[in-house]
Design a protein around this motif. Structure first.
Motif, mmCIF file in Angstrom:
data_model
loop_
_atom_site.group_PDB
_atom_site.id
_atom_site.type_symbol
_atom_site.label_atom_id
_atom_site.label_comp_id
_atom_site.label_asym_id
_atom_site.label_seq_id
_atom_site.Cartn_x
_atom_site.Cartn_y
_atom_site.Cartn_z
ATOM 1 N N LEU A 58 42.329 39.373 47.426
ATOM 2 C CA LEU A 58 41.052 38.849 46.952
ATOM 3 C C LEU A 58 41.273 37.932 45.753
ATOM 4 N N SER A 59 40.575 36.811 45.732
ATOM 5 C CA SER A 59 40.635 35.938 44.568
ATOM 6 C C SER A 59 39.889 36.605 43.408
ATOM 7 N N PRO A 60 40.153 36.178 42.168
ATOM 8 C CA PRO A 60 39.395 36.739 41.046
ATOM 9 C C PRO A 60 37.888 36.594 41.216
ATOM 10 N N ALA A 82 36.425 49.567 38.592
ATOM 11 C CA ALA A 82 36.941 48.331 39.182
ATOM 12 C C ALA A 82 38.441 48.215 38.965
ATOM 13 N N GLY A 83 39.153 47.918 40.025
ATOM 14 C CA GLY A 83 40.582 47.705 39.909
ATOM 15 C C GLY A 83 40.903 46.434 39.138
ATOM 16 N N ALA A 84 41.948 46.508 38.334
ATOM 17 C CA ALA A 84 42.507 45.333 37.665
ATOM 18 C C ALA A 84 43.982 45.311 38.030
ATOM 19 N N MET A 85 44.230 45.059 39.313
ATOM 20 C CA MET A 85 45.544 45.271 39.913
ATOM 21 C C MET A 85 46.360 43.983 39.930
ATOM 22 N N SER A 86 47.384 43.944 39.090
ATOM 23 C CA SER A 86 48.315 42.819 39.108
ATOM 24 C C SER A 86 49.596 43.236 38.418
ATOM 25 N N SER A 90 48.955 39.112 32.239
ATOM 26 C CA SER A 90 47.892 38.150 31.932
ATOM 27 C C SER A 90 46.836 38.113 33.027
ATOM 28 N N HIS A 91 47.262 38.226 34.290
ATOM 29 C CA HIS A 91 46.307 38.243 35.401
ATOM 30 C C HIS A 91 45.519 39.541 35.404
ATOM 31 N N ALA A 92 46.174 40.649 35.130
ATOM 32 C CA ALA A 92 45.464 41.926 35.056
ATOM 33 C C ALA A 92 44.402 41.884 33.962
ATOM 34 N N ILE A 93 44.709 41.249 32.849
ATOM 35 C CA ILE A 93 43.725 41.108 31.770
ATOM 36 C C ILE A 93 42.539 40.277 32.237
ATOM 37 N N ARG A 97 38.715 41.636 32.370
ATOM 38 C CA ARG A 97 37.607 40.973 31.672
ATOM 39 C C ARG A 97 36.489 40.599 32.639
ATOM 40 N N ARG A 98 36.852 40.137 33.821
ATOM 41 C CA ARG A 98 35.840 39.820 34.832
ATOM 42 C C ARG A 98 35.094 41.089 35.265
ATOM 43 N N ALA A 99 35.819 42.187 35.394
ATOM 44 C CA ALA A 99 35.177 43.445 35.770
ATOM 45 C C ALA A 99 34.175 43.872 34.712
ATOM 46 N N GLU A 100 34.551 43.742 33.451
ATOM 47 C CA GLU A 100 33.632 44.091 32.365
ATOM 48 C C GLU A 100 32.396 43.198 32.399
ATOM 49 N N ALA A 101 32.599 41.901 32.598
ATOM 50 C CA ALA A 101 31.472 40.972 32.661
ATOM 51 C C ALA A 101 30.558 41.258 33.841
ATOM 52 N N ALA A 102 31.129 41.777 34.929
ATOM 53 C CA ALA A 102 30.348 42.069 36.137
ATOM 54 C C ALA A 102 29.592 43.382 36.041
ATOM 55 N N GLY A 103 29.821 44.153 34.989
ATOM 56 C CA GLY A 103 29.048 45.373 34.791
ATOM 57 C C GLY A 103 29.751 46.660 35.161
#
Length: 305
Positions: A58-60, A82-86, A90-93, A97-103
């Motif tokens: 999946l893309s970010p 939400a997974g932050a799998m990388s 730097s990509h995991a971060i 951050r996107r997961a946090e922004a998405a709620g």
């Protein structure tokens, strides 16, 4: 209202697959329905964009879309992990951050695969992710995929920060919760990352399991967990044993087998993304036999219908 993870990171928590349509786009309608089915079953949380969700494909932007959809469906009724799998920190971060922004309510960060970092590298990796966000972080240790396990000593150093609230433990060592519990902060949660050992893990002091089979039988999984907690081990063991043929199918070809099983229940299409391919006829027949073995007892809604 903030609810501490200790209150909801427990029990059977489904690791949700990501449905795709015939054009290889994410089928958000099917995904939302999977989320709602789990919410209705009373699960404490949903795991998205992780192993069963084919997160590496999946893309970010797609991951953020999936997380937002889960959050919208949950509406605070259950938590979203939400997974932050990388294996690139730097990509995991970025994903965290996107997961946090998405709620999302929490992120799950896995030991980096392929790079085989030293323990001090794992320590730095997880601390960097946690330092970039304000959410609780759940650690994911799955040596069969990463080759190097998260050592107990590294875990104990990480939990010096209360931001690390739990572990999804895919190493198969059922003694780990009991062995480490007295060294960890109150409220830290151990969940098995493996359905095969779920019963033994919980019976030996674990707090639950990140589960694929819970996608198929959430009510039954909740019953098993409840019975273990009530000390009704014989009954819980019997129910878990009845699920073992199905669990074996799912674990052998994850997540293609999970998608095929859910497709047999008319809950989604079986499509996957390369390098995962849909389950072959022999694999589908094995799942059908596993369903047939439990259909007579009506253990799973929809099986045998």
């Amino acid at each position: 209202m903030f609810i501490p993870p200790a209150a909801w990171f427990t029990g059977f928590i489904p690791d949700l697959p990501t449905p795709f349509d015939t054009a290889d786009a994410i089928d958000l309608k099917a995904f939302a329905a999977l989320c709602e089915r789990q919410v209705a079953a009373g699960v404490p949380a949903l795991v998205v964009c992780e192993t069963a969700g084919e997160a590496p494909t999946l893309s970010p932007a797609e991951q953020e879309l999936v997380i937002r959809t889960a959050v919208d469906v949950a509406r605070g009724r259950v938590r979203v992990i939400a997974g932050a799998m990388s294996n690139a920190t730097s990509h995991a971060i970025e994903l965290a951050r996107r997961a946090e922004a998405a709620g999302a309510d929490s992120v799950m960060a896995v030991v980096p695969a392929y790079n085989k970092p030293m323990q001090v590298g794992m320590l730095a990796h997880f601390r960097a992710i946690a330092g970039a966000i304000g959410l609780p972080v759940i650690l994911h240790d799955v040596p069969s995929r990463t080759l190097r396990p998260l050592a107990d000593e590294t875990l104990l150093r990480l939990v010096e920060s209360r931001q690390f609230v739990g572990l999804s433990d895919g190493g198969g060592d059922i003694t780990r919760p009991m062995r480490l519990a007295r060294h960890l902060p109150a409220g830290f949660r151990f969940l098995s990352g493996d359905d095969v050992t779920a019963f033994a893990y919980i019976a030996d002091g674990g707090d639950g399991v990140i589960s694929e089979v819970a996608n198929i039988a959430p009510d039954l999984c909740r019953t098993i967990f409840s019975q273990v907690r009530q000390g009704r081990l014989q009954s819980a063991r019997y129910l878990h044993k009845r699920l073992i043929p199905l669990i074996t199918c799912l674990s052998r070809e994850s997540p293609a087998a999970l998608k095929s099983a859910l497709a047999m229940l008319n809950l989604m299409r079986p499509d996957t993304r390369l390098p995962i391919v849909p389950l072959d006829a022999a694999g589908r027949a094995e799942i059908a036999r596993a369903f047939a073995a439990i259909a007579d007892e009506e253990l799973i809604d929809g099986v045998g219908a």
